[in-house]
Design an enzyme around this catalytic site. Structure first.
Site, PDB file in Angstrom:
ATOM      1  N   GLU A  76       4.787   2.483  -3.837  1.00 51.24           N
ATOM      2  CA  GLU A  76       4.250   2.819  -2.450  1.00 51.24           C
ATOM      3  C   GLU A  76       3.149   3.819  -2.455  1.00 51.24           C
ATOM      4  OE1 GLU A  76       5.866   0.974   1.266  1.00 51.24           O
ATOM      5  OE2 GLU A  76       6.877   2.792   1.093  1.00 51.24           O
ATOM      6  N   GLY A  81       1.073   2.556   6.222  1.00 48.39           N
ATOM      7  CA  GLY A  81       0.998   2.987   7.529  1.00 48.39           C
ATOM      8  C   GLY A  81      -0.335   2.806   8.284  1.00 48.39           C
ATOM      9  N   HIS A  90      11.693   7.015   0.747  1.00 47.48           N
ATOM     10  CA  HIS A  90      10.450   6.325   1.316  1.00 47.48           C
ATOM     11  C   HIS A  90       9.553   7.630   1.635  1.00 47.48           C
ATOM     12  CE1 HIS A  90       7.537   4.709   3.928  1.00 47.48           C
ATOM     13  NE2 HIS A  90       7.979   3.588   3.668  1.00 47.48           N
ATOM     14  N   ASN A  92      10.494  -3.444   6.203  1.00 51.32           N
ATOM     15  CA  ASN A  92      10.865  -2.395   6.754  1.00 51.32           C
ATOM     16  C   ASN A  92      10.460  -2.122   8.253  1.00 51.32           C
ATOM     17  OD1 ASN A  92      11.389   0.440   6.940  1.00 51.32           O
ATOM     18  ND2 ASN A  92       9.946   1.132   5.776  1.00 51.32           N
ATOM     19  N   TRP A  93      11.229  -2.244   9.092  1.00 50.20           N
ATOM     20  CA  TRP A  93      10.752  -2.182  10.415  1.00 50.20           C
ATOM     21  C   TRP A  93      10.715  -0.540  10.974  1.00 50.20           C
ATOM     22  CZ3 TRP A  93      14.736  -5.798  13.391  1.00 50.20           C
ATOM     23  CH2 TRP A  93      14.498  -7.191  13.018  1.00 50.20           C
ATOM     24  N   LYS A  94      10.886   0.269  10.060  1.00 52.24           N
ATOM     25  CA  LYS A  94      10.860   1.725  10.425  1.00 52.24           C
ATOM     26  C   LYS A  94      11.593   1.716  12.189  1.00 52.24           C
ATOM     27  CE  LYS A  94       6.743   1.896   7.529  1.00 52.24           C
ATOM     28  NZ  LYS A  94       5.636   2.373   7.103  1.00 52.24           N
ATOM     29  N   SER A 145       0.259  -1.336   3.537  1.00 53.08           N
ATOM     30  CA  SER A 145      -0.647  -2.256   4.142  1.00 53.08           C
ATOM     31  C   SER A 145      -0.680  -3.592   3.447  1.00 53.08           C
ATOM     32  CB  SER A 145      -2.247  -1.691   3.857  1.00 53.08           C
ATOM     33  OG  SER A 145      -2.098  -0.386   4.706  1.00 53.08           O
ATOM     34  N   GLY A 187       5.749  -3.157   5.946  1.00 55.02           N
ATOM     35  CA  GLY A 187       6.151  -2.604   7.232  1.00 55.02           C
ATOM     36  C   GLY A 187       5.537  -3.121   8.309  1.00 55.02           C
TER      37      GLY A 187
HETATM   38  P1  PGA Z   1       3.067  -0.531   5.929  1.00 55.67           P
HETATM   39  O1  PGA Z   1       4.615   0.145   5.682  1.00 55.67           O
HETATM   40  O2  PGA Z   1       3.217  -2.060   5.567  1.00 55.67           O
HETATM   41  O3  PGA Z   1       2.774  -0.496   7.688  1.00 55.67           O
HETATM   42  O4  PGA Z   1       1.811   0.141   5.441  1.00 55.67           O
HETATM   43  C1  PGA Z   1       4.769  -0.020   4.369  1.00 55.67           C
HETATM   44  C2  PGA Z   1       6.147   0.809   3.994  1.00 55.67           C
HETATM   45  O5  PGA Z   1       5.908   2.090   4.545  1.00 55.67           O
HETATM   46  O6  PGA Z   1       7.208   0.276   3.931  1.00 55.67           O
END
Ligand code: PGA
Length: 259
Positions: free
Chosen positions: A170, A176, A100, A9-11, A218, A239
């Site tokens: 999640e 994040g 999400h 998930n590149w956001k 994370s 992420g």
């Molecule tokens: P993260 O995000 O790996 O940066 O914590 C995961 C996600 O929200 O998909």
């Protein structure tokens, strides 16, 4: 042995189409090299077509599997700024992330999540349905949050398409840059048992046992393999770490080697 499903998930990254194509090429090569892994790349929707175009000349089976990070529940119409499931398909996506926590934080309710998941399945996409609690308490109150999210989404989905649904657990406190840190495999293991129990009540044992559950929050090169080995999950939603050309291939390789 089933492959582990890794969803990148590149956001809202990277900033340019050229960088997105380069990142997708890197991830795709690493995903193919890691034999035990099945990789889905979810870039910003605006870059899906650029990435798909890059792989147009290779046979379909050798192309990266792409997904969107969100979709709308209508097919078309006066919905400024929205993207429909069929539009995502049109530019190469076969998956979409729904619910999400970063979208739920923007007032996306369980009802909206359910409508989006239904539309995505009807539009022929596989759905990664995200659930997660804001905080974990000693008395297990957080389990009610998870239960409600599952019960409000899954029973309404088209029954025939449920095989195309994957759950992502999640915990919001683990996601994040401001996360408290990843959940431990032990915490995730007990939560996946709970999620399967609720799924069994909602969709029946056969389907509930088959429905993959991923962990997200994370995930990095240190915790990815232990999480898959001991967390009771069939893959990971990644992420930040999926944006790093040096360490993401290492992560894929380590997860692919988990027996
Ligand atoms: P993260 O995000 O790996 O940066 O914590 C995961 C996600 O929200 O998909």
């Amino acid at each position: 042995m089933a492959k582990k499903l890794i969803i990148a998930n590149w956001k809202m990254n990277p900033e340019t189409a050229a960088d997105a194509v380069a990142l997708a090429k890197m991830a795709h090569v690493a995903g193919k090299a890691a034999k035990g892994v099945s990789l889905v790349i979810c870039p910003p929707a605006i870059f899906l077509a650029d990435i798909a175009r890059e792989f147009k000349k290779v046979p379909p089976a050798s192309r990266p599997v792409l997904g969107g990070q969100n979709c709308f529940w209508e097919k078309a119409g006066a919905f400024t700024g929205e993207v429909s499931p069929s539009m995502l398909r049109e530019v190469g996506a076969r998956w979409v992330i729904v619910g999400h926590s970063e979208r739920r934080a923007l007032d996306e309710t369980d009802e909206i999540v359910q409508k989006k998941a239904t539309a995505a399945l009807k539009g022929g996409l596989s759905v990664l349905l995200c659930v997660g609690e804001g905080s974990r308490d000693e008395h297990g109150e957080y389990l009610h949050v998870l239960e409600a999210q599952i019960r409000k989404a899954i029973p309404e989905l088209p029954r025939k398409a449920l095989e195309k649904v994957v759950i992502a657990y999640e915990p919001i406190w683990a996601i994040g840059a401001r996360a408290l840190g990843a959940a431990t495999p032990e915490e995730v293991f007990s939560t996946t048992i709970f999620i399967r129990k609720i799924l069994t009540e909602v969709v029946g044992k056969d389907l509930a046992m088959k429905m993959p559950i991923l962990y997200g929050g994370s995930v990095d090169t240190e915790n990815a393999a232990p999480m898959v080995a001991h967390g009771g999950v069939q893959g990971l939603l990644v992420g930040r770490e999926s944006l790093h050309p040096k360490t993401f291939p290492v992560l894929l390789d380590l997860v692919g080697k988990v027996k």
